[in-house]
Structure formats: structure tokens, C-alpha cells
Design a protein around this motif. Structure first.
Motif, short mmCIF file in Angstrom:
data_model
loop_
_atom_site.label_atom_id
_atom_site.label_comp_id
_atom_site.label_asym_id
_atom_site.label_seq_id
_atom_site.Cartn_x
_atom_site.Cartn_y
_atom_site.Cartn_z
N ASP A 127 0.86 -1.18 0.00
CA ASP A 127 0.00 0.00 0.00
C ASP A 127 0.90 1.23 0.00
OD1 ASP A 127 -2.40 1.39 -0.05
OD2 ASP A 127 -2.60 1.43 2.13
N PHE A 138 4.09 0.93 2.39
CA PHE A 138 3.98 -0.06 3.45
C PHE A 138 3.78 -1.42 2.79
CE2 PHE A 138 3.17 3.86 5.56
CZ PHE A 138 3.46 3.69 6.90
N ARG A 153 8.24 -0.63 5.91
CA ARG A 153 7.98 0.57 5.11
C ARG A 153 9.26 1.03 4.44
NH1 ARG A 153 6.05 5.63 8.54
NH2 ARG A 153 6.43 6.67 6.55
N THR A 178 -3.25 1.06 4.71
CA THR A 178 -2.71 2.02 5.67
C THR A 178 -3.60 3.26 5.72
OG1 THR A 178 -0.53 1.28 4.91
CG2 THR A 178 -0.59 3.16 6.40
N THR A 179 -3.85 3.76 6.93
CA THR A 179 -4.64 4.97 7.08
C THR A 179 -3.75 6.19 6.86
OG1 THR A 179 -4.22 5.27 9.44
CG2 THR A 179 -6.03 3.79 8.82
N GLY A 182 -1.06 6.61 9.34
CA GLY A 182 0.00 5.63 9.37
C GLY A 182 -0.31 4.36 10.12
N GLU A 183 -1.56 4.20 10.60
CA GLU A 183 -1.95 2.92 11.17
C GLU A 183 -2.22 1.95 10.02
OE1 GLU A 183 -5.03 2.98 14.09
OE2 GLU A 183 -4.29 4.82 15.05
N ALA A 184 -2.07 0.67 10.29
CA ALA A 184 -2.22 -0.32 9.22
C ALA A 184 -3.09 -1.48 9.67
CB ALA A 184 -0.86 -0.83 8.77
#
Length: 299
Positions: A127, A138, A153, A178-179, A182-184
Motif C-alpha cells: 500500500d 507499506f 515501510r 494504511t490509514t 500511518g496505522e495499518a
């Protein structure tokens, strides 16, 4: 942790199929396993193969002629792909490319490989998000030294390869989304069917979000533009046919999407167009020739 019931075909009695639109796009015998849209949802890029070997192809999201982007070397075992923020580059995760796996940056206009990233990490899912005006990639794979599975990453220019999280609870990580923060969310497919999991990664820490899922292969995962709902490629355990799971992150409620895809049985990757809630989803066998790419719009 939420353990989803095995019979997810109508979890909560809700099916999203009626309130949606799909377009089936023939892949002309190329058995697509993953696909991704450009930011305008006008072009679909997909991974498949033909007599010349594995390849990356392009087709209009409304259907039409399939065009080669890159077929053959250096591609060996491409698993997933994603389109850069400026729509100029296709990043392909190849689990065996270069011998130990690599991410290939491919110019969408010419098919030229412009960069090779993350060599030796056996990348699978991929992503990309834009942070500080630059694309950050990521990807799932394995540590090049220890071999431990995890999430990693790297900058789009090839610099800054780093580990986001590795080791437990990862066992066989596949897709990733991934948001913006940066959360996945990572799909993980250890063992037999019905043991699929979704792992949440935040602040360098990974934890199991859901388990006992019948996931596709590859186990694609995406997220709606408001980041409220995961979109997960899956199978109906009762019929072994395709479905897409819509998982509300606030309630953990699960609804299903089957419109025009429920007759298929080889669910693959799924990605969202950057600027809309239009998704591309691939089935390796499909109903139109040998494999089909679909665009799906949830209304």
C-alpha cells in the motif's frame, strides 16, 4: 479481539449488494490476482500472467482492450500492486523478484523499471500513502536478516527501509492497507481455510483485530475513504464462493457484498481509488474468460 462466526455469508442479516454498482472487466485469460485503480478510477492496473510469463497490465475501468505495461523479467512472482499518488508509477511487490524478493517501481506510461526497492524482503502485500508530500510504501514480507514475518515501510525513492512491526502475532501476512495517520490493517492467513485474521498495527505494536475468517488468496484488504470500514476479500465458507466483507471498525459489525461476484471462487486482491469509494477487485478464475477484474462502487 473479535472472532467472527464461520457463517459470515449474512452476518447480522445484512448484505450490501443491493446498494452498490459493479462492472466486470475481462482480463483476457490472464488470471488476475490483484488490481489497483488510478486516482480518477479511470484505469485499472492488474497483475496476471500469459504465455510470456507474469505481467502487469492496464485496462479502462469501463472495460475494453487490455494493454501490456510490463510482461516477463524482472517479474518472477508478483503478488500485489498499487498506484503512486501522482498516478505515474506502479509499485509491484514481487515475492521472488531479484532472487530474494523486491518491490519494482514501474513507469505506467512506458513499462520501464525505474527503481528496485526493499530487496531481500520477499514482499507480498503493498500500500502507499502520501506523507509530507512524498509517497511512503507499506508492505508485508519478511525481515531480510532474521526472516521474521511482519510489516515494513520504505520511501518511494528507495530510502529509509524500516520495520514497522514483526514477529508475533504475524504468521503469514498478506494484504495491507494504511490509514492517513500511518496505522495499518494486515490480513494474515496461517494454516487451513477459516483461520484467517486481521491484524491492527499502530505505534509499532501489532495486535489481532479479528480471527476465524475465510479470506481470499491473496487476502486483499482496503478501507473506505472516511476510514470507517475495512473492505476485505473473502470466501463464503458454506459455498466456497467469493464475497467481500465490509467490517465497521467502530462496531466490528460485518456485512457482505456478493453482487455479480458471488458465482466466482478464487477471490484475490482489492484496492480503493485514491479519490473515491470505487474499488477494484480481482478473481483469478472469474466468470469472463480466465479471470475477471471488477470495479465496485458502494453507494
Amino acid at each position: 479481539l473479535v472472532s467472527a462466526p464461520l457463517a459470515l455469508g449474512r452476518c447480522g442479516g445484512s448484505d450490501a449488494s443491493a446498494d452498490s454498482a459493479t462492472v466486470a472487466i475481462a482480463a483476457n485469460g490472464r488470471s488476475p490476482q490483484d488490481s489497483a485503480l488510478d486516482s480518477a478510477a479511470a484505469q485499472v492496473y492488474f497483475i496476471g500472467s500469459d504465455a510470456r510469463g507474469p505481467g502487469v497490465y492496464r485496462v479502462a475501468s469501463t472495460g475494453g482492450a487490455v494493454t501490456d505495461v510490463l510482461v516477463g523479467a524482472p517479474l518472477v512472482q508478483p503478488q500485489s500492486l498499487v498506484v503512486s499518488s501522482d498516478d505515474k508509477t506502479i509499485f509491484v511487490a514481487d515475492a521472488q523478484g531479484g532472487g530474494g524478493g523486491a518491490i519494482f517501481a514501474i513507469a505506467g506510461s512506458s513499462g520501464a523499471v525505474t527503481r528496485t526497492l526493499a530487496s531481500g524482503t520477499h514482499p507480498r502485500g503493498i500500500d502507499v500513502i502520501s506523507q509530507g508530500g512524498a509517497d511512503q510504501i507499506f508492505f508485508t514480507g519478511s525481515d531480510s536478516t532474521s526472516g521474521m514475518p511482519g510489516l515494513f515501510r520504505v520511501s518511494a525513492d528507495g530510502s529509509g527501509l524500516s520495520t514497522v512491526a514483526k514477529g508475533s502475532p504475524f504468521r503469514d501476512p498478506s494484504g495491507v492497507v494504511t490509514t492517513r495517520a500511518g496505522e495499518a490493517y494486515v490480513t494474515d492467513t496461517p494454516g487451513a481455510s477459516g483461520q484467517g485474521r486481521i491484524i491492527h498495527v499502530a505505534g509499532g505494536s501489532a495486535s489481532e483485530l479479528m480471527s476465524n475468517l475465510w479470506l481470499g488468496k491473496p487476502a486483499g484488504i482496503s478501507i473506505t475513504s472516511d476510514e470507517s470500514t475495512l473492505v476485505v476479500s473473502a470466501l463464503n465458507p458454506a459455498s466456497a464462493t467469493d464475497q467481500v466483507l465490509l467490517i465497521n471498525l467502530a462496531s466490528r459489525g460485518v456485512t457482505t457484498f456478493t453482487k455479480d461476484i458471488g458465482q466466482n471462487s478464487a477471490a484475490g486482491g482489492v484496492h480503493r481509488s485514491r479519490n473515491s469509494d470505487t474499488f477494484s477487485w480481482a478473481d483469478l478464475r472469474g466468470s469472463v474468460g480466465s479471470g475477471t477484474v471488477y470495479t465496485i462502487t458502494f453507494k
